[in-house]
Design a protein around this motif. Structure first.
Motif, PDB file in Angstrom:
ATOM      1  N   GLY A 173      29.145 -15.681  75.185  1.00 48.77           N
ATOM      2  CA  GLY A 173      29.534 -16.502  76.188  1.00 48.77           C
ATOM      3  C   GLY A 173      30.396 -17.729  76.169  1.00 48.77           C
ATOM      4  N   LEU A 174      30.911 -17.782  74.967  1.00 48.94           N
ATOM      5  CA  LEU A 174      31.783 -18.850  74.785  1.00 48.94           C
ATOM      6  C   LEU A 174      33.135 -18.786  74.874  1.00 48.94           C
ATOM      7  CD1 LEU A 174      30.069 -20.042  71.460  1.00 48.94           C
ATOM      8  CD2 LEU A 174      29.597 -21.105  73.596  1.00 48.94           C
ATOM      9  N   PRO A 175      33.976 -19.621  75.248  1.00 48.42           N
ATOM     10  CA  PRO A 175      35.534 -19.358  75.381  1.00 48.42           C
ATOM     11  C   PRO A 175      36.067 -19.280  73.990  1.00 48.42           C
ATOM     12  CG  PRO A 175      34.897 -21.942  75.678  1.00 48.42           C
ATOM     13  CD  PRO A 175      33.663 -21.115  75.565  1.00 48.42           C
ATOM     14  N   ALA A 176      37.239 -18.308  73.985  1.00 48.73           N
ATOM     15  CA  ALA A 176      37.679 -17.780  72.551  1.00 48.73           C
ATOM     16  C   ALA A 176      38.522 -19.218  72.298  1.00 48.73           C
ATOM     17  CB  ALA A 176      38.735 -16.464  72.837  1.00 48.73           C
ATOM     18  N   GLY A 177      39.253 -19.941  73.013  1.00 43.90           N
ATOM     19  CA  GLY A 177      40.057 -20.755  72.757  1.00 43.90           C
ATOM     20  C   GLY A 177      41.269 -20.563  71.766  1.00 43.90           C
ATOM     21  N   THR A 178      42.040 -21.380  71.737  1.00 40.55           N
ATOM     22  CA  THR A 178      43.259 -21.083  70.816  1.00 40.55           C
ATOM     23  C   THR A 178      43.388 -21.974  69.303  1.00 40.55           C
ATOM     24  OG1 THR A 178      44.474 -22.758  72.090  1.00 40.55           O
ATOM     25  CG2 THR A 178      44.558 -20.742  72.974  1.00 40.55           C
ATOM     26  N   ASN A 179      42.517 -23.025  69.170  1.00 38.54           N
ATOM     27  CA  ASN A 179      42.344 -23.697  68.204  1.00 38.54           C
ATOM     28  C   ASN A 179      41.281 -23.590  67.231  1.00 38.54           C
ATOM     29  OD1 ASN A 179      43.408 -25.657  66.669  1.00 38.54           O
ATOM     30  ND2 ASN A 179      42.415 -27.443  67.545  1.00 38.54           N
ATOM     31  N   ARG A 180      40.889 -22.405  67.015  1.00 43.63           N
ATOM     32  CA  ARG A 180      39.880 -21.900  66.146  1.00 43.63           C
ATOM     33  C   ARG A 180      40.317 -21.792  64.766  1.00 43.63           C
ATOM     34  NH1 ARG A 180      35.121 -21.104  69.402  1.00 43.63           N
ATOM     35  NH2 ARG A 180      34.159 -20.298  67.468  1.00 43.63           N
ATOM     36  N   LEU A 235      32.328 -17.241  64.971  1.00 48.00           N
ATOM     37  CA  LEU A 235      31.570 -18.338  65.372  1.00 48.00           C
ATOM     38  C   LEU A 235      31.518 -19.534  64.396  1.00 48.00           C
ATOM     39  CD1 LEU A 235      28.161 -16.790  66.930  1.00 48.00           C
ATOM     40  CD2 LEU A 235      30.401 -17.297  68.120  1.00 48.00           C
ATOM     41  N   ARG A 236      31.445 -20.613  64.779  1.00 50.39           N
ATOM     42  CA  ARG A 236      31.314 -21.821  63.915  1.00 50.39           C
ATOM     43  C   ARG A 236      29.821 -21.998  63.813  1.00 50.39           C
ATOM     44  NH1 ARG A 236      34.533 -24.112  68.532  1.00 50.39           N
ATOM     45  NH2 ARG A 236      36.696 -24.318  67.706  1.00 50.39           N
TER      46      ARG A 236
END
Length: 303
Positions: free
Chosen positions: A24-31, A36-37
């Motif tokens: 349920g977390l946004p994938a984002g583009t700056n990972r 997961l972190r």
């Protein structure tokens, strides 16, 4: 037992396999990390980042079952992975007692067990330990895995056959899948029985001699291997697709009884019948002699 490296690598490898959108977390583009972190796992598990970081560094001794369950849910672990996490935590406990081990070189099947195996005539049946040593088998199993039994200088072992015998690539049409399962079974057993010297010796041998094994061992995959279908290409009778059932033996903890069978009326069933006829002519006397040796050894032991 100091198994901090095992714990660290297992948790990191599982964290890398969980996509943010799975929880349920946004994938984002700056990972900058795969999966997961640490902070995200800690939040989902309801733990402080400091405490989870300590656990992921391998300091898992003393972690409560509730904490382990929370981590298992946060990392979306399946049943085998969850059990492996608990095994690693148990092994890290300074008061944990090593499980009772049996030496595969000296273990002899009870006469009644060999009778039961010999009574199974429609398919291969065998008993193995977590190290994948073949400890007892019916005649059809000896014919089915003839190349494994024919490996010189070593007792029959399915892992050694898979990675160190060129004939395995022909016997297993989907060798990659068999290799993955084999390594996962050994990794599972290493977590369950970390003090087993025979197991560590085998892992060391395979890691030294097989690049394919080393690569897969580093993935830290585990699994429960209870039932399913497999396809084999037997050198005598050709390709067969067989169902298998693996049963944990209540009388012998740590051992598994596996039975292969073909669908009735199928071409695989016909080929299994051909193999049974070949086995009767090829191994009849040898199997009888082996059975007699087993009875003799059991009689001497009972004295």
């Amino acid at each position: 037992m100091d198994n901090r490296a095992e714990v660290r690598e297992f948790l990191i490898s599982r964290r890398a396999q969980v996509a943010p959108e799975q929880v349920g977390l946004p994938a984002g583009t700056n990972r900058r990390v795969k999966g997961l972190r640490r902070s995200e796992v800690a939040t989902i598990a309801g733990l402080s980042v400091e405490y989870y970081t300590r656990l992921e560094r391998g300091v898992i001794s003393g972690a409560s079952p509730q904490v382990l369950e929370s981590i298992a849910r946060a990392l979306c672990l399946d049943d085998a992975e969850r059990a492996h996490l608990f095994d690693l935590a148990h092994a890290a406990d300074p008061v944990a007692r090593p499980p009772r081990r049996r030496n595969s070189k000296s273990w002899v099947p009870h006469q009644s067990l060999q009778w039961a195996l010999d009574a199974i005539t429609a398919g291969p049946a065998f008993v193995r330990n977590g190290r994948m040593d073949l400890l007892a088998a019916n005649p059809l199993m000896r014919a089915f895995y003839k190349d494994c039994y024919d490996m010189p200088g070593q007792p029959p072992n399915l892992a050694r056959f898979t990675f160190l015998n060129e004939r395995a690539y022909e016997f297993y049409p989907d060798w990659e899948a068999f290799a993955e399962v084999t390594v996962a079974i050994l990794r599972t057993e290493a977590g369950r029985d970390p003090h087993n010297k025979e197991l560590h010796d085998l892992i060391g041998e395979l890691g030294t001699r097989s690049e394919e094994f080393r690569r897969r061992w580093g993935a830290h995959n585990v699994r429960h291997h209870g039932a399913g279908f497999k396809t084999f290409n037997h050198p005598i009778v050709g390709e067969m697709t067989l169902a298998f059932e693996g049963l944990e033996m209540a009388a012998e903890p740590g051992l598994t009884l596996t039975i292969y069978t073909a669908e009735p009326g199928s071409s695989s069933a016909e080929r299994m019948q051909l193999l049974a006829s070949w086995a009767a002519s090829e191994y009849g006397n040898a199997v009888q002699s082996a059975s007699e040796r087993t009875r003799s050894e059991r009689t001497r032991t009972d004295r």
